[in-house]
Design a protein around this motif. Sequence first.
Motif, short mmCIF file in Angstrom:
data_model
loop_
_atom_site.label_atom_id
_atom_site.label_comp_id
_atom_site.label_asym_id
_atom_site.label_seq_id
_atom_site.Cartn_x
_atom_site.Cartn_y
_atom_site.Cartn_z
N PHE A 20 0.90 -1.24 -0.07
CA PHE A 20 0.00 -0.09 -0.06
C PHE A 20 0.72 1.27 -0.17
CE2 PHE A 20 -3.32 -2.67 2.07
CZ PHE A 20 -3.97 -2.93 0.91
N CYS B 237 -1.80 4.11 0.52
CA CYS B 237 -3.24 4.17 0.07
C CYS B 237 -4.37 4.46 1.04
CB CYS B 237 -3.35 2.51 -0.49
SG CYS B 237 -5.05 2.16 -1.17
N ALA C 130 -6.88 1.51 1.88
CA ALA C 130 -6.02 0.35 2.22
C ALA C 130 -7.44 -0.35 3.45
CB ALA C 130 -5.02 0.58 2.99
#
Length: 415
Positions: free
Chosen positions: A356, A363, A366
């Motif tokens: 991620f 991210c 996530a």
Amino acid sequence: MTSIDAAASCPVHHSFDPLGEPYIADPYPIHSAVREEAPAFYAAAIDMWVITRYDDIEAVLKDPGTFSAAVGQRPVFPMSEEAQGILKEGFHAYPVMSDCDPPRHTRIRKHNMTGFSPRRIATLEPKVWAKATELVDAVEPGQVDLVAALTYPLPAYMIFTFIGFPDEDMDMLKGWCGNRIAFSWGRPSADEQREIATNMTHYWKYCEDFVARRAAEPVDDFTSDLVRIHLADPDALSLADITNVAYGLSFAGHETTTSFTGNAIRQLLSNPEQWAAICADRSLIPKAIEELLRYDSSIPAWRRITTRAVDVGGVRVPAEAKVLILLGAANRDPKHFEEPESFDITRGDARRHLAFGKGIHYCIGAPLARMEARIALDLLAQRVPDLRLVADQDFDFPANVSFRGPRSLLVDWPG
């Protein structure tokens, strides 16, 4: 000095090609080989500098001042004039998140985090369960493509629901997403570019109109959360910013999760003893997801561009160099993971993966991706513990530099 000029006296890899058939079929042996050869090198096939090792990639992700995100979603190769013309007329996106640097990135991400609040994610979980159950209930015994039956429609439905798009528009929106990966991360033909660019303009206009409707009448969804921020302070977040976020999130939020869930099911069914362990004890699923993210992420590589010349593991990378960071190679770096080529759902340190990202671009989706994968695996473990991969199938992966997941995943679904 161009990347090619700078590469003349630096490590050059003439055979590394992430768009070549061997790499698309299985990048991990290639990752391992290049990681052992050099921490960084110039790849002539894609005119990029490639970074291979965990410590260096972590440093890249934590240094957005040197490694700009500006190229994250630009086409790898130049667009045709026709495609450029189509986009110029009807597509007005600009960088706001994954391909944006501070200070704009900082401002936009702060407001997006409000929309991705734990409360909103929690409200989605019952909907994920309900949709996943509906999709599984619809499966008939026999040979089934799980991508078509589950791993594509579930994330697409959930991210569109999260954003607030109406159910009746989802098939149309999914159609417009087709081949988007090839446009920015692959090597599409001129005809493909024309078709994709046309779809992108349709999708963009849809997002503009949708955001305008939410601005006139906010409801309880992610887009409305952003609209309320705009209404309270138009300088903090414009309607154009919100349109950009809705457009980008609607693509990224389902393609990556579709690919990851497909990878996860494939790996678990390819290791029947570990699939059996999960079926016997579904509390193992969260830890298994971290190992699956480490071992077979849906984003094995991502892009950056240098703002200055910089040393990477003793290799001098020039300024304005396009960079490909091999997240998949980092996640199997033996300096950080014991027996990294082994898939082990009980691995204790799997969560140290970089699937991620890290730093300011970690991210934002996530938690949602983890939740969707967890629910899909939990439901399959409950309902079809005897699920098996169809033997000797050829897995087909889209040809691009960043995303990886099977286009189809054939299983024998028991009656």
